[in-house]
Every structure is written in structure tokens, then in C-alpha cells.
Design a protein around this motif. Sequence first.
Motif, PDB file in Angstrom:
ATOM      1  N   GLY A  88       0.842  -1.178   0.000  1.00 21.38           N
ATOM      2  CA  GLY A  88       0.000   0.000   0.000  1.00 21.38           C
ATOM      3  C   GLY A  88       0.880   1.232   0.000  1.00 21.38           C
ATOM      4  O   GLY A  88       2.109   1.127  -0.083  1.00 21.38           O
ATOM      5  N   TYR A  94       1.812  -5.847   2.904  1.00 23.42           N
ATOM      6  CA  TYR A  94       0.853  -6.736   3.543  1.00 23.42           C
ATOM      7  C   TYR A  94       1.303  -8.184   3.369  1.00 23.42           C
ATOM      8  O   TYR A  94       1.638  -8.612   2.265  1.00 23.42           O
ATOM      9  N   ARG A 154      -7.319  -2.907   2.516  1.00 22.26           N
ATOM     10  CA  ARG A 154      -5.998  -3.183   1.922  1.00 22.26           C
ATOM     11  C   ARG A 154      -6.084  -3.338   0.411  1.00 22.26           C
ATOM     12  O   ARG A 154      -5.155  -2.940  -0.303  1.00 22.26           O
ATOM     13  N   HIS A 158      -3.970  -0.842  -2.038  1.00 17.25           N
ATOM     14  CA  HIS A 158      -3.039  -1.282  -3.086  1.00 17.25           C
ATOM     15  C   HIS A 158      -3.357  -0.609  -4.415  1.00 17.25           C
ATOM     16  O   HIS A 158      -2.443  -0.186  -5.140  1.00 17.25           O
ATOM     17  N   ASP A 197      -4.740   0.687  11.065  1.00 19.05           N
ATOM     18  CA  ASP A 197      -5.159   0.009   9.836  1.00 19.05           C
ATOM     19  C   ASP A 197      -5.286   0.997   8.681  1.00 19.05           C
ATOM     20  O   ASP A 197      -4.926   0.694   7.546  1.00 19.05           O
TER      21      ASP A 197
END
Length: 212
Positions: A88, A94, A154, A158, A197
Motif C-alpha cells: 500500500g 501486507y 488493503r 493497493h 489500519d
Amino acid sequence: NCWFIGLSALQLQGINNNNLEERPYLQQQYVCQRITHTDMFALTALPPGVDKAEWLASNTVAFFKHINLFSSALSEICTPSTCPSACGPGNTVYVWTDDHGRKLKCSAPLYFDYAMSYIQELLTDEDVFPTKAGSVFPTGFVFLVQKVFLLFFRTLAHIYGSHYRETLALGLHPHLNTLFTHLTLFCRQHALLEPEDTEPLQDLITALGRQG
């Protein structure tokens, strides 16, 4: 979710991946673009008289369909060679954790294939996401929903971090901004994500929030 426009007819051939250290998605001419002026707070709030677990479940299914469709539309440009790791913005990487607790460093397409397969398995499990009248949601249901929404976040992180130029070239950035705004507001309303997060895209969340 009336704002969402189907993406399955997109033609993506000939678009090359460019991983850039800059964050073009923060530029004002892009961050202001959405495909609707729908009141997102009203769209994400728990309606009166609706069971919270039911509301979380129905929205989880809807977000899965939208995010899976969006990421599938970019599948030809997100490959193991262009994206050898699932990353990311801000050099965030990740790592997938399997059923045995083992951490697996894998390419972005493999990571997100694991993620979408895991989510689909949950959504089709009647013991987790019951569809029959009178069924009860399991203990720990909210924890599972939190995990699912972390994977949703996530996935979009990305796309913003590694494929935003292609998203611009395809004219999909208003769709992406709308989807991301909807997702992050829903997570904030229902306490589904922690600050750590969302940190990789906190600058974008703040910028989108300024747009009203």
C-alpha cells in the motif's frame, strides 16, 4: 448502493503499471471527483429498527461485490511481475497469514486472491452469514466482519498506491473515490478498523472528508 456503476465491460489492454512514490490521488483535481453527491453518512448509518448484525452482514456482501468487481477489472495490470509484493502507500507491505498462523509473503494478485477467496468462503457459510429467517449470527461475528473490512481496505490501498495512474487513464477515479469514501465512513460509523489500519491512506481520508 445505487451509486455503483458496473465495470465489467472495461477494456484494460495496453495499460502499463507505474509504481510511483508520489501520491497523485491527493491532487485536488482528482480528490474532488466522485460519481454521486449522495449523503454518505445517511447511507452508512444503521437505519431505525434494523438489527446491527443484519446491517453489517448486508453491507459486507455489497462491499464484497463492488470491491471484487473493481479489483477484477484491474487484474490484467496487477500481476506477479508488476506487483511482486502486496503493498500500500508509504512502503506498507501486507503479508498473508494462513490458517495455521504462518505468515506468507506473496505477490499482490496472490494476496488479494487469498483475501477474496477467504471472504467469499465466509459469506457462503450459513453458520457465519445466515440467510434463513430466524437464524442467529455467531459469537464473534463482529470480529470476523472487522477482519473482512481490513482486507477490503488493503485491496483499495493497493489500488491507490500501485495502480492509480491506470485508474486515471481508465477514468475510474471517481468510482474509486466514491467506493473508498463509502467504505471508510461505514468503518468509522461501526468501529470496524483501527487507526493503524487506515494510516497508510489517512491523508486521503482527510482530503476526501474536506470535500463534504
